[in-house]
Design a protein around this motif. Structure first.
Motif, PDB file in Angstrom:
ATOM      1  N   LEU A 138     -21.380  35.171  63.496  1.00  9.21           N
ATOM      2  CA  LEU A 138     -22.664  35.795  63.799  1.00  9.21           C
ATOM      3  C   LEU A 138     -23.836  34.901  63.387  1.00  9.21           C
ATOM      4  O   LEU A 138     -24.820  34.763  64.127  1.00  9.21           O
ATOM      5  CB  LEU A 138     -22.759  37.154  63.113  1.00  9.21           C
ATOM      6  CG  LEU A 138     -21.811  38.233  63.644  1.00  9.21           C
ATOM      7  CD1 LEU A 138     -21.775  39.427  62.698  1.00  9.21           C
ATOM      8  CD2 LEU A 138     -22.228  38.681  65.042  1.00  9.21           C
ATOM      9  N   LYS A 143     -27.722  35.195  64.534  1.00 11.32           N
ATOM     10  CA  LYS A 143     -27.981  36.552  64.031  1.00 11.32           C
ATOM     11  C   LYS A 143     -28.365  36.503  62.548  1.00 11.32           C
ATOM     12  O   LYS A 143     -27.936  35.616  61.802  1.00 11.32           O
ATOM     13  CB  LYS A 143     -26.745  37.444  64.195  1.00 11.32           C
ATOM     14  CG  LYS A 143     -26.126  37.447  65.588  1.00 11.32           C
ATOM     15  CD  LYS A 143     -27.034  38.036  66.627  1.00 11.32           C
ATOM     16  CE  LYS A 143     -26.322  38.107  67.993  1.00 11.32           C
ATOM     17  NZ  LYS A 143     -27.234  38.554  69.063  1.00 11.32           N
ATOM     18  N   TYR A 167     -27.254  42.325  61.444  1.00 13.17           N
ATOM     19  CA  TYR A 167     -25.858  42.776  61.353  1.00 13.17           C
ATOM     20  C   TYR A 167     -25.469  42.858  59.877  1.00 13.17           C
ATOM     21  O   TYR A 167     -25.748  41.941  59.104  1.00 13.17           O
ATOM     22  CB  TYR A 167     -24.907  41.813  62.073  1.00 13.17           C
ATOM     23  CG  TYR A 167     -24.850  42.018  63.567  1.00 13.17           C
ATOM     24  CD1 TYR A 167     -23.862  42.804  64.144  1.00 13.17           C
ATOM     25  CD2 TYR A 167     -25.802  41.423  64.399  1.00 13.17           C
ATOM     26  CE1 TYR A 167     -23.820  43.004  65.523  1.00 13.17           C
ATOM     27  CE2 TYR A 167     -25.766  41.610  65.774  1.00 13.17           C
ATOM     28  CZ  TYR A 167     -24.771  42.397  66.324  1.00 13.17           C
ATOM     29  OH  TYR A 167     -24.732  42.596  67.689  1.00 13.17           O
ATOM     30  N   ILE A 301     -20.273  39.605  71.606  1.00 10.85           N
ATOM     31  CA  ILE A 301     -21.477  39.354  70.794  1.00 10.85           C
ATOM     32  C   ILE A 301     -21.666  37.853  70.589  1.00 10.85           C
ATOM     33  O   ILE A 301     -22.779  37.341  70.644  1.00 10.85           O
ATOM     34  CB  ILE A 301     -21.380  40.063  69.418  1.00 10.85           C
ATOM     35  CG1 ILE A 301     -21.110  41.556  69.586  1.00 10.85           C
ATOM     36  CG2 ILE A 301     -22.642  39.833  68.594  1.00 10.85           C
ATOM     37  CD1 ILE A 301     -20.783  42.259  68.275  1.00 10.85           C
TER      38      ILE A 301
END
Length: 463
Positions: A138, A143, A167, A301
């Motif tokens: 991520l 992110k 997240y 994602i």
């Protein structure tokens, strides 16, 4: 600003809030609630002198301290935060609940207040590495990630700064999950095998605790389960949302799997070849499984190029098959995280082609060691044992069908210094020595990190 969190802390002002345990994970929470105007009580079985710096800090934060043997009996509070290591059904805690006291935990409150997507990982083995890989995926995709839970960092102190686009990636133990009534957006169960039976009343309670990770999900959630683990795969019928699986044995309709040496993902039949598993930087088939679980969690994602880039560069987590040094031609590895028989069998003992030297033993969690015996006989030439489980491990080795006393030497020692000295004295150039305890650290050490650090310091001081 997280308005839900703001309202929660406003409500805490003036309340008596108790924390069980004055350790490094609770200290930020003690400070947080004191800063928000709560009347904080910090409880611990240790006396003030034994707490050391932690006791001094708790005092400085303004907490009232309840210490000593009766630390649970003397709690007078509106809200009690249970530490993960304190059994949920302990008599004193049951009595508090019966008096109307709110009994909760840091992770329960975090999940209630968290405004962003949550990804949580549990399992008997591999959960820390899998959690870390997910966070690395991520972060590499841009992110903003909040990593915590059982991995060592409390996330509640960050709750007011978390935005809806972030997240939260958390590792959850059975002790945290036993009282959880809220599940993450993405739930990952790596595997399940007997563990922590010194705390849980039986294996079923342990399994039921882990199952809480998926039981409270909704139709918009995702669960990732290990097809190759019978108990974990048995959770399938309880999944309410999307179900993805991972496997090193079978091709899948939805999830990550190994096809020969190629890691693939099938998105309901649409197959993407991702990479050769041999390109993963951290060694061992158990880490291939960890990657399959992590890929299944972030599919849709994180893009494939990012997944491959992380796999080729991520060097692993400390205390997990961690290379320490080479001395006199002998390589030393720290796998202190291997606190169960399955972790040693599927971890350390699966990594090397030649027979190795291992240091094993520690606190007894009342789990069976018989399955470990044949693996040790197959993979180990010198077994150095210490701690409460030493007799159990030795018995498991000697009772195994493939035991041959001419092919494995067993040495019992009293402590880590003796263990490493024995290993160094008996090892030959080209040998591998690994700390892989197959047991918890308690009794000899506070945790597996302290055990691993002690191992590393002794190895690095060898002359």
């Amino acid at each position: 600003m997280n308005t839900i969190a703001k309202d929660f802390f406003k409500d805490m002002c003036g309340k008596k809030v108790a924390f069980i345990g004055i350790g490094t994970s609770n200290l930020p929470l003690i400070k947080l609630f004191a800063d928000k105007g709560a009347r904080v009580i910090a409880c611990d079985k240790k006396d003030f002198e034994s707490l050391g710096e932690n006791g001094i800090k708790a005092n400085e934060y303004g907490a009232e301290l309840i210490l000593g043997e009766n630390y649970l009996s003397d709690i007078d509070a509106d809200i009690v935060f249970r530490s993960p290591g304190t059994p949920f059904y302990k008599d004193e805690l049951v009595a508090l609940r019966n008096k109307g006291v709110v009994l909760t935990s840091e992770m329960e409150v975090f999940f209630d207040l968290c405004p962003c997507k949550t990804i949580a990982v549990t399992g008997s083995d591999g959960k820390t590495t899998t959690t870390t890989i997910i966070s690395e995926f991520l972060k590499a995709s841009g992110k903003n990630v909040h990593l915590g839970g059982n991995i060592g960092k409390p996330l509640l102190p960050e709750i007011e700064s978390i935005s809806s686009d972030d997240y939260a990636v958390v590792e959850l133990s059975s002790f945290q999950l036993i009282s959880m009534r809220k599940s993450p957006d993405v739930a990952v169960v790596t595997n399940l095998a007997p563990n922590h039976l010194d705390i849980h009343k039986d294996m079923q309670e342990y399994i039921d605790s882990k199952k809480n990770l998926i039981l409270h999900q909704n139709a918009f959630s995702k669960a990732v389960l290990n097809l190759d683990n019978e108990i974990t795969n048995g959770f399938s019928d309880s999944v309410r949302g999307q179900l993805a699986k991972f496997s090193v044995k079978e091709k899948l309709y939805n999830g990550a799997y190994l096809d020969g040496t190629t890691i693939c993902y099938s998105d309901y039949g649409k197959i993407t070849e991702i990479m050769d598993y041999r390109d993963i930087k951290i060694p061992g088939m158990h880490n291939v499984e960890n990657y399959l679980a992590a890929i299944s969690a972030v599919w849709g994602i994180v893009d494939v190029d990012t997944i491959v880039a992380v796999a080729k560069t991520f060097g692993g987590v400390e205390h997990r098959a961690e290379f320490v040094r080479e001395f006199n031609g002998v390589k030393y590895y720290n796998d202190s995280i291997a606190s169960s028989p399955t972790r040693t069998a599927l971890g350390t003992l699966s990594l090397y082609d030649d027979k190795i030297i291992i240091i094993a033993g520690g606190y007894d969690k009342h789990i069976p060691y018989e399955p470990l015996g044949p693996v040790i006989n197959d993979k180990v030439k010198l077994l150095i044992l210490l701690g409460d489980t030493a007799p159990k491990i030795e018995a498991a080795v000697k009772s195994a069908d493939n035991y041959d006393e001419s092919k494995i030497e067993i040495v019992n020692v009293n402590n880590m210094e003796e263990a490493i000295n024995e290993a160094a004295a008996r090892a030959e150039s080209g040998d591998i020595v690994s700390l892989s305890p197959a047991s918890a650290s308690f009794g000899l050490y506070r945790n597996f990190e302290e055990r691993g650090n002690h191992f590393k310091s002794i190895v690095n001081s060898l002359k």
